[in-house]
Motif scaffolding. Sequence first.
Motif, PDB file in Angstrom:
ATOM      1  N   TYR A 199      44.809  42.070  41.645  1.00  0.00           N
ATOM      2  CA  TYR A 199      43.775  42.570  40.743  1.00  0.00           C
ATOM      3  C   TYR A 199      43.806  44.094  40.663  1.00  0.00           C
ATOM      4  O   TYR A 199      43.792  44.673  39.568  1.00  0.00           O
ATOM      5  CB  TYR A 199      42.392  42.106  41.191  1.00  0.00           C
ATOM      6  CG  TYR A 199      41.284  42.848  40.491  1.00  0.00           C
ATOM      7  CD1 TYR A 199      41.006  42.609  39.151  1.00  0.00           C
ATOM      8  CD2 TYR A 199      40.540  43.827  41.156  1.00  0.00           C
ATOM      9  CE1 TYR A 199      40.004  43.310  38.485  1.00  0.00           C
ATOM     10  CE2 TYR A 199      39.540  44.532  40.506  1.00  0.00           C
ATOM     11  CZ  TYR A 199      39.272  44.268  39.175  1.00  0.00           C
ATOM     12  OH  TYR A 199      38.302  44.972  38.530  1.00  0.00           O
ATOM     13  N   HIS A 200      43.828  44.765  41.827  1.00  0.00           N
ATOM     14  CA  HIS A 200      43.746  46.218  41.807  1.00  0.00           C
ATOM     15  C   HIS A 200      45.008  46.849  41.234  1.00  0.00           C
ATOM     16  O   HIS A 200      44.940  47.872  40.543  1.00  0.00           O
ATOM     17  CB  HIS A 200      43.458  46.742  43.220  1.00  0.00           C
ATOM     18  CG  HIS A 200      42.073  46.454  43.682  1.00  0.00           C
ATOM     19  ND1 HIS A 200      41.742  45.300  44.364  1.00  0.00           N
ATOM     20  CD2 HIS A 200      40.915  47.143  43.522  1.00  0.00           C
ATOM     21  CE1 HIS A 200      40.441  45.301  44.615  1.00  0.00           C
ATOM     22  NE2 HIS A 200      39.920  46.406  44.115  1.00  0.00           N
ATOM     23  N   TYR A 219      44.650  46.448  37.512  1.00  0.00           N
ATOM     24  CA  TYR A 219      43.568  47.284  36.993  1.00  0.00           C
ATOM     25  C   TYR A 219      44.002  48.749  36.894  1.00  0.00           C
ATOM     26  O   TYR A 219      43.796  49.412  35.868  1.00  0.00           O
ATOM     27  CB  TYR A 219      42.341  47.150  37.887  1.00  0.00           C
ATOM     28  CG  TYR A 219      41.192  48.042  37.494  1.00  0.00           C
ATOM     29  CD1 TYR A 219      40.559  47.884  36.268  1.00  0.00           C
ATOM     30  CD2 TYR A 219      40.743  49.041  38.346  1.00  0.00           C
ATOM     31  CE1 TYR A 219      39.500  48.709  35.901  1.00  0.00           C
ATOM     32  CE2 TYR A 219      39.693  49.865  37.991  1.00  0.00           C
ATOM     33  CZ  TYR A 219      39.074  49.699  36.764  1.00  0.00           C
ATOM     34  OH  TYR A 219      38.037  50.511  36.403  1.00  0.00           O
ATOM     35  N   ASN A 253      38.750  49.232  30.526  1.00  0.00           N
ATOM     36  CA  ASN A 253      37.650  48.817  31.381  1.00  0.00           C
ATOM     37  C   ASN A 253      36.856  47.689  30.742  1.00  0.00           C
ATOM     38  O   ASN A 253      36.404  46.763  31.422  1.00  0.00           O
ATOM     39  CB  ASN A 253      36.737  50.010  31.663  1.00  0.00           C
ATOM     40  CG  ASN A 253      35.858  49.789  32.877  1.00  0.00           C
ATOM     41  OD1 ASN A 253      36.345  49.507  33.961  1.00  0.00           O
ATOM     42  ND2 ASN A 253      34.555  49.899  32.689  1.00  0.00           N
ATOM     43  N   ASN A 264      38.778  44.610  31.257  1.00  0.00           N
ATOM     44  CA  ASN A 264      38.727  44.235  32.668  1.00  0.00           C
ATOM     45  C   ASN A 264      37.433  43.510  33.012  1.00  0.00           C
ATOM     46  O   ASN A 264      37.425  42.598  33.841  1.00  0.00           O
ATOM     47  CB  ASN A 264      38.864  45.488  33.534  1.00  0.00           C
ATOM     48  CG  ASN A 264      38.676  45.197  35.010  1.00  0.00           C
ATOM     49  OD1 ASN A 264      39.504  44.545  35.626  1.00  0.00           O
ATOM     50  ND2 ASN A 264      37.590  45.678  35.578  1.00  0.00           N
ATOM     51  N   ALA A 277      44.979  44.755  31.802  1.00  0.00           N
ATOM     52  CA  ALA A 277      43.540  44.646  32.030  1.00  0.00           C
ATOM     53  C   ALA A 277      43.075  43.207  31.926  1.00  0.00           C
ATOM     54  O   ALA A 277      42.299  42.719  32.758  1.00  0.00           O
ATOM     55  CB  ALA A 277      42.785  45.519  31.028  1.00  0.00           C
ATOM     56  N   GLY A 313      44.406  41.269  34.873  1.00  0.00           N
ATOM     57  CA  GLY A 313      43.633  41.589  36.066  1.00  0.00           C
ATOM     58  C   GLY A 313      42.311  40.833  36.093  1.00  0.00           C
ATOM     59  O   GLY A 313      41.883  40.336  37.144  1.00  0.00           O
ATOM     60  N   ALA A 314      41.652  40.753  34.942  1.00  0.00           N
ATOM     61  CA  ALA A 314      40.398  40.002  34.862  1.00  0.00           C
ATOM     62  C   ALA A 314      40.629  38.536  35.215  1.00  0.00           C
ATOM     63  O   ALA A 314      39.839  37.928  35.949  1.00  0.00           O
ATOM     64  CB  ALA A 314      39.810  40.126  33.456  1.00  0.00           C
ATOM     65  N   TRP A 354      41.262  38.145  39.071  1.00  0.00           N
ATOM     66  CA  TRP A 354      40.061  38.230  39.910  1.00  0.00           C
ATOM     67  C   TRP A 354      39.148  37.027  39.708  1.00  0.00           C
ATOM     68  O   TRP A 354      38.536  36.542  40.658  1.00  0.00           O
ATOM     69  CB  TRP A 354      39.303  39.522  39.637  1.00  0.00           C
ATOM     70  CG  TRP A 354      38.228  39.765  40.663  1.00  0.00           C
ATOM     71  CD1 TRP A 354      36.885  39.662  40.480  1.00  0.00           C
ATOM     72  CD2 TRP A 354      38.435  40.111  42.034  1.00  0.00           C
ATOM     73  NE1 TRP A 354      36.227  39.937  41.659  1.00  0.00           N
ATOM     74  CE2 TRP A 354      37.155  40.212  42.629  1.00  0.00           C
ATOM     75  CE3 TRP A 354      39.565  40.346  42.807  1.00  0.00           C
ATOM     76  CZ2 TRP A 354      36.988  40.542  43.975  1.00  0.00           C
ATOM     77  CZ3 TRP A 354      39.394  40.675  44.150  1.00  0.00           C
ATOM     78  CH2 TRP A 354      38.120  40.769  44.711  1.00  0.00           C
TER      79      TRP A 354
END
Length: 306
Positions: A91-92, A95, A108, A111, A166, A169-170, A173
Amino acid sequence: MLQPALGCRGRAGPAGMSRHDFAGCGALALWAFLGVLARLAAGIPPLQMTAMGMAVGGLAALLVVAARGRLGLLRQGGLAWAHGVGGLFGYHALYFAALALAPAVEANLLNYLWPLLIVLLSAPLLGMALGAARLVGVMLGFAGCALLVGGGAGFPAGAMPGFLCAAAGALVWALYSVTARRMAAVPTEAVAGFCLGAALLAGAAHLLFEPTVWPDLRQAGAVLLMGLGPLGAAFLLWDIGMKRGDPRLLGTLAYAVPIASTLLLLAAGEGQAGWRVLAAALLVAGGGLLAATGGRGRRAAPAVSS
């Protein structure tokens, strides 16, 4: 395990929330400080910052686990390690790549699809009913998030790789958070090891792709607080909330994170408040209240051992 110290299983609080739900809310509160701490640590490359913060959080958690005589709980199977380390690091990494490859505001916004995905994925992956009230709460929360960070944002074609990072990553997570409930047999103490594993991966990636910056006193203090909070204790609390709380509720309340983070940044002198912030706060608060009070039924998902 760590969770009995935070509350007894099944005991409910206001609006039907259990203490495990409150543990998840504690993680959300800590994540609200990530923006301010990141600003204080500005100048440190993102992967280096991730490695340092997770190393601090992992070591602090490891000391607690050792003091309780439970280091043996870090012996988990490959599936548990792949889930924990892969989720935290994946995830990080995605991101920070998104922020590097695309405009920060738009990246963002994409994300912050992860709270919406957590609520929506709870139905097919955990068999939890959503209900009309929860769905409306989710949409109100998303509208508040979009109003706060997406107003007037454009989507240039050249930033598409960053937008894809992004969105990915969403999804990472959300999947990590929801599937954590199906791995309830993995003790929360193991998260200490997962943080250290993620720190090693981030450190290796940093050495490959970034220059090293030696932090000054301000940056070091910010990274220390970041490791103890948003990149440390928050992961333990989130693990408890996802495994034993209500992921539908926590996923909706997660929309409060960008609101609270923005208010903290404003208090620190970053930006100016306006009608957009107030309207977004009302939408998020209304969505969270609707999610907390709408739909009481829960169907527990079976635990899956590693």
